[in-house]
Motif scaffolding. Structure first.
Motif, short mmCIF file in Angstrom:
data_model
loop_
_atom_site.label_atom_id
_atom_site.label_comp_id
_atom_site.label_asym_id
_atom_site.label_seq_id
_atom_site.Cartn_x
_atom_site.Cartn_y
_atom_site.Cartn_z
N THR A 1 0.84 -1.20 0.00
CA THR A 1 0.00 0.00 0.00
C THR A 1 0.87 1.24 0.00
OG1 THR A 1 -1.77 -1.18 1.16
CG2 THR A 1 -1.84 1.24 1.23
N TYR B 1 -3.99 6.97 0.38
CA TYR B 1 -4.78 5.74 0.29
C TYR B 1 -6.19 5.97 0.81
CZ TYR B 1 -6.59 1.20 1.75
OH TYR B 1 -7.40 0.11 1.97
N ASP C 1 -8.34 7.86 -1.56
CA ASP C 1 -8.76 7.05 -2.70
C ASP C 1 -9.88 6.08 -2.32
OD1 ASP C 1 -8.54 6.08 -5.41
OD2 ASP C 1 -7.39 4.38 -4.64
N ARG C 2 -9.76 5.52 -1.13
CA ARG C 2 -10.71 4.47 -0.72
C ARG C 2 -11.92 5.00 0.04
NH1 ARG C 2 -9.71 -1.62 0.34
NH2 ARG C 2 -11.71 -2.11 1.26
N TYR C 3 -11.73 6.04 0.89
CA TYR C 3 -12.80 6.51 1.78
C TYR C 3 -13.16 7.98 1.59
CZ TYR C 3 -11.37 2.21 4.09
OH TYR C 3 -11.05 0.91 4.35
#
Length: 182
Positions: A141, A167, A170-172
């Motif tokens: 990651t 990260y 991008d995800r949350y």
């Protein structure tokens, strides 16, 4: 991939100024500057609100001293507050969202503020890729979300924060939306 320039971290030499500014901020917030004898720094216990205000005043005092000494305002103390503020400066340049409070909340939950923390028990560790650093990031990651210009070392505090926030964005949507292991 996003790019940035490396901002060197230096230890601030403003201990007296910082302690004085923090004391002034605490006294101003509590309204007790004239009512109590000055406490020794080790005796002083701050509430969360006064601590945040004291940290802000102390940071401002450190920046003013650095400017007076001919240093750049980007010089950050080599501690959790400095790492978060430096990471946020880099994140801002790259459009990576995240608030000081959201980042700090997740750091405290994930590592207790220890940049050398390693999780040696979860599923990632069992697979041979333990989570490491302030925000407990695994190497793949970190490699994918690393922001060029920050250190290439997973446990570097600033690089760890920036990659984890990249990260989480991008995800949350933002690190502020993370309330558990991510």
């Amino acid at each position: 991939m996003r790019t940035t320039t490396l901002i060197p971290r230096r230890i601030a030499t403003t201990g007296i100024t910082v302690l004085g500014a923090a004391g002034i901020a605490t006294a101003a917030l509590t309204g007790t500057a004239h009512a109590q004898a000055p406490a020794k720094p080790a005796d002083k216990v701050l509430s969360a609100d006064s601590a945040t205000a004291a940290e802000h005043v102390a940071t401002q005092a450190a920046h003013a001293k650095a400017a007076k000494d001919g240093k750049k305002a980007e010089d950050y103390p080599d501690n959790l507050d400095g790492w978060i503020r430096e990471a946020m400066s880099i994140m801002k340049k790259h459009g990576i969202p995240g608030s000081y409070d959201g980042i700090k909340r997740n750091i405290i939950r994930e590592s207790g503020g220890d940049p050398g923390a390693v999780n040696d028990w979860d599923i990632n560790a069992q697979k041979g890729i333990p989570s490491k650093g302030l925000l407990q990031v695994i190497q793949p990651t970190f490699d994918q979300y690393h922001v060029k210009g920050t250190a290439d070392k997973l446990t570097d505090p600033v690089a760890n924060i920036v990659a984890a926030c990249n990260y989480a964005a991008d995800r949350y949507g933002t690190m502020d939306n993370v309330d558990s292991a991510y």
